[in-house]
Design a protein around this motif. Structure first.
Motif, PDB file in Angstrom:
ATOM      1  N   GLN A 175       9.011 -39.586 -49.183  1.00  0.00           N
ATOM      2  CA  GLN A 175       9.911 -40.738 -49.071  1.00  0.00           C
ATOM      3  C   GLN A 175      11.300 -40.304 -48.583  1.00  0.00           C
ATOM      4  N   MET A 176      11.747 -39.139 -49.041  1.00  0.00           N
ATOM      5  CA  MET A 176      13.041 -38.626 -48.619  1.00  0.00           C
ATOM      6  C   MET A 176      12.989 -38.187 -47.154  1.00  0.00           C
ATOM      7  N   LYS A 177      11.901 -37.552 -46.754  1.00  0.00           N
ATOM      8  CA  LYS A 177      11.763 -37.139 -45.355  1.00  0.00           C
ATOM      9  C   LYS A 177      11.791 -38.351 -44.427  1.00  0.00           C
ATOM     10  N   VAL A 178      11.114 -39.408 -44.827  1.00  0.00           N
ATOM     11  CA  VAL A 178      11.106 -40.637 -44.026  1.00  0.00           C
ATOM     12  C   VAL A 178      12.517 -41.207 -43.925  1.00  0.00           C
ATOM     13  N   CYS A 179      13.235 -41.207 -45.028  1.00  0.00           N
ATOM     14  CA  CYS A 179      14.599 -41.734 -45.028  1.00  0.00           C
ATOM     15  C   CYS A 179      15.515 -40.896 -44.139  1.00  0.00           C
ATOM     16  N   ILE A 180      15.372 -39.599 -44.200  1.00  0.00           N
ATOM     17  CA  ILE A 180      16.171 -38.714 -43.347  1.00  0.00           C
ATOM     18  C   ILE A 180      15.910 -39.051 -41.876  1.00  0.00           C
ATOM     19  N   GLU A 181      14.643 -39.193 -41.513  1.00  0.00           N
ATOM     20  CA  GLU A 181      14.291 -39.539 -40.127  1.00  0.00           C
ATOM     21  C   GLU A 181      14.876 -40.889 -39.719  1.00  0.00           C
ATOM     22  N   LEU A 182      14.806 -41.879 -40.621  1.00  0.00           N
ATOM     23  CA  LEU A 182      15.378 -43.195 -40.313  1.00  0.00           C
ATOM     24  C   LEU A 182      16.893 -43.115 -40.165  1.00  0.00           C
ATOM     25  N   CYS A 183      17.540 -42.315 -40.991  1.00  0.00           N
ATOM     26  CA  CYS A 183      18.996 -42.134 -40.860  1.00  0.00           C
ATOM     27  C   CYS A 183      19.335 -41.535 -39.497  1.00  0.00           C
ATOM     28  N   TRP A 184      18.575 -40.527 -39.078  1.00  0.00           N
ATOM     29  CA  TRP A 184      18.827 -39.918 -37.776  1.00  0.00           C
ATOM     30  C   TRP A 184      18.559 -40.918 -36.649  1.00  0.00           C
ATOM     31  N   GLN A 185      17.485 -41.687 -36.758  1.00  0.00           N
ATOM     32  CA  GLN A 185      17.192 -42.702 -35.736  1.00  0.00           C
ATOM     33  C   GLN A 185      18.298 -43.745 -35.673  1.00  0.00           C
ATOM     34  N   CYS A 186      18.766 -44.180 -36.832  1.00  0.00           N
ATOM     35  CA  CYS A 186      19.826 -45.187 -36.874  1.00  0.00           C
ATOM     36  C   CYS A 186      21.116 -44.624 -36.282  1.00  0.00           C
ATOM     37  N   ARG A 187      21.462 -43.410 -36.685  1.00  0.00           N
ATOM     38  CA  ARG A 187      22.654 -42.770 -36.123  1.00  0.00           C
ATOM     39  C   ARG A 187      22.554 -42.688 -34.611  1.00  0.00           C
ATOM     40  N   ASN A 188      21.433 -42.208 -34.111  1.00  0.00           N
ATOM     41  CA  ASN A 188      21.262 -42.043 -32.664  1.00  0.00           C
ATOM     42  C   ASN A 188      21.286 -43.376 -31.930  1.00  0.00           C
ATOM     43  N   THR A 189      20.628 -44.382 -32.492  1.00  0.00           N
ATOM     44  CA  THR A 189      20.589 -45.700 -31.855  1.00  0.00           C
ATOM     45  C   THR A 189      21.971 -46.335 -31.839  1.00  0.00           C
ATOM     46  N   CYS A 190      22.663 -46.291 -32.972  1.00  0.00           N
ATOM     47  CA  CYS A 190      24.015 -46.862 -33.019  1.00  0.00           C
ATOM     48  C   CYS A 190      24.957 -46.130 -32.067  1.00  0.00           C
ATOM     49  N   GLN A 191      24.852 -44.818 -32.050  1.00  0.00           N
ATOM     50  CA  GLN A 191      25.726 -44.023 -31.177  1.00  0.00           C
ATOM     51  C   GLN A 191      25.445 -44.344 -29.714  1.00  0.00           C
ATOM     52  N   ASP A 192      24.172 -44.354 -29.335  1.00  0.00           N
ATOM     53  CA  ASP A 192      23.806 -44.661 -27.961  1.00  0.00           C
ATOM     54  C   ASP A 192      24.229 -46.083 -27.582  1.00  0.00           C
ATOM     55  N   THR A 193      23.976 -47.026 -28.484  1.00  0.00           N
ATOM     56  CA  THR A 193      24.322 -48.432 -28.216  1.00  0.00           C
ATOM     57  C   THR A 193      25.822 -48.606 -28.067  1.00  0.00           C
ATOM     58  N   PHE A 194      26.573 -47.987 -28.970  1.00  0.00           N
ATOM     59  CA  PHE A 194      28.028 -48.152 -28.909  1.00  0.00           C
ATOM     60  C   PHE A 194      28.612 -47.525 -27.640  1.00  0.00           C
TER      61      PHE A 194
END
Length: 122
Positions: free
Chosen positions: A7-26
């Motif tokens: 569950q923690m590994k999945v959350c880490i991956e989602l955090c990285w995806q969210c960071r990357n998506t927000c950064q790219d989008t912004f």
């Protein structure tokens, strides 16, 4: 990522995806669009979300005893960022809002998980 719970590994991956998506989008959409896409409050939320996701992932990767508090803060920031992104009528912002919501839910779940992972016998 050593012996972290799935569950923690999945959350880490989602955090990285969210960071990357927000950064790219912004940086590759909002700044190009200008106007409301770069309004002060929206820009702050996007950059807060980028940083909160990175920080939450960092806390979990090192199995910090404080990851629960960091994940709760990240969930709140991701929810606010999702709401702000949803106010725009374009696919890029809707995509960003969706990953923010997924990350927020995962971080909210992680905010209730104990930090210390049992160490495997040697």
């Amino acid at each position: 990522m050593r012996n972290l719970p799935e569950q923690m590994k999945v959350c880490i991956e989602l955090c990285w995806q969210c960071r990357n998506t927000c950064q790219d989008t912004f940086y590759n959409h909002c700044l190009d669009q200008g106007g409301d896409h770069v309004a002060h409050d929206h820009a702050l939320l996007m950059t807060d979300c980028i940083q909160a996701c990175q920080t939450s992932a960092d806390f979990m990767v090192r199995d910090s005893a404080h990851h629960m508090a960091e994940c709760m803060a990240c969930a709140e920031i991701c929810e606010a960022c999702a709401a702000s992104c949803d106010s725009f009528d374009c696919d890029e912002m809707k995509r960003c809002a969706e990953i923010c919501r997924r990350c927020a839910q995962s971080c909210r779940d992680m905010s209730h998980m104990d930090a210390k992972v049992p160490v495997a016998a040697e």
